[in-house]
Scaffold this motif. Sequence first.
Motif, PDB file in Angstrom:
ATOM      1  N   UNK A  85       0.847  -1.184   0.000  1.00  0.00           N
ATOM      2  CA  UNK A  85       0.000   0.000   0.000  1.00  0.00           C
ATOM      3  C   UNK A  85       0.891   1.245   0.000  1.00  0.00           C
ATOM      4  N   UNK A  86       0.606   2.173  -0.895  1.00  0.00           N
ATOM      5  CA  UNK A  86       1.383   3.411  -0.982  1.00  0.00           C
ATOM      6  C   UNK A  86       0.419   4.596  -0.952  1.00  0.00           C
ATOM      7  N   UNK A  87       0.575   5.463   0.038  1.00  0.00           N
ATOM      8  CA  UNK A  87      -0.302   6.621   0.174  1.00  0.00           C
ATOM      9  C   UNK A  87       0.071   7.739  -0.786  1.00  0.00           C
ATOM     10  N   UNK A  88      -0.921   8.508  -1.192  1.00  0.00           N
ATOM     11  CA  UNK A  88      -0.691   9.824  -1.769  1.00  0.00           C
ATOM     12  C   UNK A  88      -0.334  10.711  -0.574  1.00  0.00           C
ATOM     13  N   UNK A  89       0.964  10.774  -0.265  1.00  0.00           N
ATOM     14  CA  UNK A  89       1.394  11.376   0.998  1.00  0.00           C
ATOM     15  C   UNK A  89       1.107  12.872   1.062  1.00  0.00           C
ATOM     16  N   UNK A  90       1.338  13.604  -0.012  1.00  0.00           N
ATOM     17  CA  UNK A  90       1.118  15.046   0.031  1.00  0.00           C
ATOM     18  C   UNK A  90      -0.326  15.362   0.408  1.00  0.00           C
ATOM     19  N   UNK A  91      -1.253  14.593  -0.118  1.00  0.00           N
ATOM     20  CA  UNK A  91      -2.673  14.810   0.200  1.00  0.00           C
ATOM     21  C   UNK A  91      -2.947  14.481   1.665  1.00  0.00           C
ATOM     22  N   UNK A  92      -2.453  13.341   2.149  1.00  0.00           N
ATOM     23  CA  UNK A  92      -2.645  12.984   3.565  1.00  0.00           C
ATOM     24  C   UNK A  92      -2.012  14.028   4.479  1.00  0.00           C
ATOM     25  N   UNK A  93      -0.818  14.487   4.148  1.00  0.00           N
ATOM     26  CA  UNK A  93      -0.116  15.458   4.983  1.00  0.00           C
ATOM     27  C   UNK A  93      -0.932  16.745   5.106  1.00  0.00           C
ATOM     28  N   UNK A  94      -1.537  17.172   3.994  1.00  0.00           N
ATOM     29  CA  UNK A  94      -2.407  18.339   4.058  1.00  0.00           C
ATOM     30  C   UNK A  94      -3.596  18.112   4.969  1.00  0.00           C
ATOM     31  N   UNK A  95      -4.205  16.938   4.884  1.00  0.00           N
ATOM     32  CA  UNK A  95      -5.346  16.621   5.753  1.00  0.00           C
ATOM     33  C   UNK A  95      -4.924  16.621   7.225  1.00  0.00           C
ATOM     34  N   UNK A  96      -3.756  16.090   7.518  1.00  0.00           N
ATOM     35  CA  UNK A  96      -3.284  16.052   8.903  1.00  0.00           C
ATOM     36  C   UNK A  96      -3.096  17.453   9.464  1.00  0.00           C
ATOM     37  N   UNK A  97      -2.460  18.305   8.689  1.00  0.00           N
ATOM     38  CA  UNK A  97      -2.210  19.674   9.147  1.00  0.00           C
ATOM     39  C   UNK A  97      -3.517  20.437   9.348  1.00  0.00           C
ATOM     40  N   UNK A  98      -4.439  20.303   8.386  1.00  0.00           N
ATOM     41  CA  UNK A  98      -5.707  21.018   8.488  1.00  0.00           C
ATOM     42  C   UNK A  98      -6.545  20.477   9.641  1.00  0.00           C
ATOM     43  N   UNK A  99      -6.550  19.154   9.825  1.00  0.00           N
ATOM     44  CA  UNK A  99      -7.372  18.577  10.892  1.00  0.00           C
ATOM     45  C   UNK A  99      -6.926  19.090  12.260  1.00  0.00           C
ATOM     46  N   UNK A 100      -5.609  19.081  12.501  1.00  0.00           N
ATOM     47  CA  UNK A 100      -5.121  19.591  13.783  1.00  0.00           C
ATOM     48  C   UNK A 100      -5.411  21.084  13.910  1.00  0.00           C
ATOM     49  N   UNK A 101      -5.310  21.823  12.800  1.00  0.00           N
ATOM     50  CA  UNK A 101      -5.622  23.255  12.831  1.00  0.00           C
ATOM     51  C   UNK A 101      -7.071  23.499  13.243  1.00  0.00           C
ATOM     52  N   UNK A 102      -7.976  22.643  12.792  1.00  0.00           N
ATOM     53  CA  UNK A 102      -9.384  22.814  13.165  1.00  0.00           C
ATOM     54  C   UNK A 102      -9.607  22.530  14.651  1.00  0.00           C
TER      55      UNK A 102
END
Length: 235
Positions: A85-102
Amino acid sequence: MTEPLFLADAYARDAEGVVASVEDGVVVLDRSLFYATGGGQPGDSGRLEWDGGFFTVTEAVKGDGGAIRLMGNGELPTVGVEVRQVLDWDRRWGHMRVHTALHLLSVVIPLPVSGGQIAEAKGRLDFDMPDAPEDKQALQDALNDLVTRDLPVTTDWIDETELDANPGLVKTMSVQPPRGAGRVRLVRIGQGEAQVDLQPCGGTHVARTGEIGPLRIGKVEKKGARNRRVYVHLD
């Protein structure tokens, strides 16, 4: 049930897994690196690789019995095959940053949350807020202060009975923590006297608030007599 690898390590970018089922173009693995859509956070994308095959994952959603259903296009693997399994890491990283920001936004605006949505570079929360904030710049400054303090972001688990005894932990009015497994995951920002937030959450987050980077509060929209939608952008 699919083992959710992202709960143990949100930073893992690739992992092995075994195909548990394939039906109507949907792949289910025994363990999943891909977060399934939920709590306002989109499901992950990426790819599955195996000897002689390749499947592009465009969407991950929850299925029955705790399964994570992977949908996309390309050749389908067969049941029992081991895949990478290989993630689209840039997309996940953006979600992580935004989620914590919220989560931080819910700290600087300490009002009940009636909805939310996460994207790669921005997110929003809906608040039970009859009037718009008087000083948006002050809110943005407070938000960025929490980021620059580089607070640790950690997780704990509690029994559902403990959550029932502490209903104030739940900030969201529209989305309730997942139940049925007997325990609930908590996301904590800060430690000890420096703790600023603690709430149930099954999403992926950064390890420290400093990883979010500078934030900008965008539009504040009126969505009802008692509802204001506040947008946050990664700058």
